[in-house]
Design an enzyme around this catalytic site. Sequence first.
Site, short mmCIF file in Angstrom:
data_model
loop_
_atom_site.label_atom_id
_atom_site.label_comp_id
_atom_site.label_asym_id
_atom_site.label_seq_id
_atom_site.Cartn_x
_atom_site.Cartn_y
_atom_site.Cartn_z
N ASP A 73 0.89 -1.16 0.00
CA ASP A 73 0.00 0.00 0.00
C ASP A 73 0.92 1.20 0.00
O ASP A 73 1.56 1.50 1.01
CB ASP A 73 -0.90 0.01 1.24
CG ASP A 73 -1.91 1.16 1.21
OD1 ASP A 73 -1.58 2.21 0.64
OD2 ASP A 73 -3.01 1.01 1.76
N HIS A 74 1.03 1.87 -1.15
CA HIS A 74 2.10 2.88 -1.28
C HIS A 74 1.94 4.04 -0.31
O HIS A 74 2.90 4.75 -0.02
CB HIS A 74 2.20 3.37 -2.73
CG HIS A 74 1.09 4.29 -3.15
ND1 HIS A 74 -0.04 3.83 -3.78
CD2 HIS A 74 0.94 5.63 -3.03
CE1 HIS A 74 -0.83 4.85 -4.05
NE2 HIS A 74 -0.27 5.96 -3.60
N HIS B 127 -6.00 2.50 1.35
CA HIS B 127 -5.31 3.69 1.85
C HIS B 127 -5.97 4.27 3.10
O HIS B 127 -5.30 4.54 4.11
CB HIS B 127 -5.26 4.78 0.78
CG HIS B 127 -4.64 4.34 -0.51
ND1 HIS B 127 -3.63 3.41 -0.57
CD2 HIS B 127 -4.90 4.71 -1.79
CE1 HIS B 127 -3.28 3.23 -1.83
NE2 HIS B 127 -4.04 4.00 -2.59
#
Length: 485
Positions: free
Chosen positions: A173-174, A236
Amino acid sequence: MREPVGKLLLFGATGDLSQRMLIPSLYGLHADGLLPEGLTITGTARSEQDDDWFRNFARKSLDEHLADDHKDAEAIDRFVERLHYQPLDASTIEGFDQLAKKLGDISGGLAIFLSTAPWLFGPTIKGLQSAGLAGDNVRISLEKPLGKDLESSREINDIVAGAFPEERTFRIDHYLGKETVQNILALRFGNSLFEPSWNARGIDHVQITISETVGLEGRAGYYDEVGALRDMVQNHMLQLLALVAMEPPARVDGTAVRDEKVKVLRSLRPITGSDVSQLTVTGQYDSGAVKGAIVRGYDEELDKDSNTETFVAIKAHVDNWRWQGVPFYLRTGKRMPERRSEISIQFKPVPHSIFAERGGALQPNTLVIRLQPEEYVRLLVMAKQPGLDRDGVRLREVPLNLSLDTEFAGTRRRIAYERLLLDLIEGDPTLFVRRDEVEAQWAWIDGIREGWASSDMKPKGYASGSWGPSSSVALTERDGVTWNE
């Protein structure tokens, strides 16, 4: 397996993510001397190309996506020497032996970055196993989407687990690689100022907003199947919520941090059935103006009628001792007035104002953690305005600012994938998402989607360039809360 690998394999190496993020990130790590000496980077995709083509492809990516002051011709020359390419159709088992031959000796460890369509996960895993590329010294990183619901997510996780146990599986999950997200842990657990009031006794509510000005931007096929709830909230936003709400971990490592996050995710109060109409709002953007430009509505961009939501607002609760009764308001949408990702934490007002009789009006303290486009932490506090106070005390809300861009002006700001790729190469799982986290997120999201379906809840239209449907304002104002805009 906390040791650097000697080889990195990139699936989807010619795609948009590779051009914009992966290649520039790997170059940045190389230029700063952070990649292991001798590490080779092999890209693979369906295009029938060779090493020289891939090296030129990388040069073009760096020329387009690197800031001018980060370009160093000598460093780029040395970086592209690390690059190799092997064409592969990952949908068939044939070709994986050639890929293994191209990689050569992997006894020094192999890290795989898998950025492909989810339906290719199964064939790819089988191909890797057949070619001896799934052994004990191999770890794999997975880009989203990891399913479209709990059932499909479990299917994907089972496929991956058949070859790669959890300790060798790194789900990306960037957002977790963003510097300001890391600062949530430092802010909370590195300062005695906040922790005593970081609970239901001290905090009135929490807002998390991720707004985008863009529309479909070439993602129509994917986005219309997914929508805002699954594209943004499931990963996110719930990860940000977990970091804000988690208990202090015993230490900063992959087990302790993720243990505390999953406790929060499992404590989310289910939103199901009739609750969805009271606790959630969905919307879809119509035509309008964003930053002075006239833009089309979602259905016009898509060229068909659709009930896919491009906006979601949710009133969530974490049912545990620390957060009982504290609402968490989540909001995300496309074609909004500005691009912004932030967490706003409003503390409760002081129990008694000593200034009221002299006209001094108090506002509750608010802590704003901005993730993008700027990165800062801002604490709004009350201060007395200068003056003799003969006509009463005048108080004003003033900000105490910590601008990361200013305070750390001499330090290069790294994009999230630099940190995540380096952690993958070195085997540090702390900033990656564990299977039980993913499945807890999906269980909560599935309940909302089932509630929408059972109540036939359709997205309400909102003008592009606005902050979403008017009902999203009512969602908070019923509680006497205003969105932080």
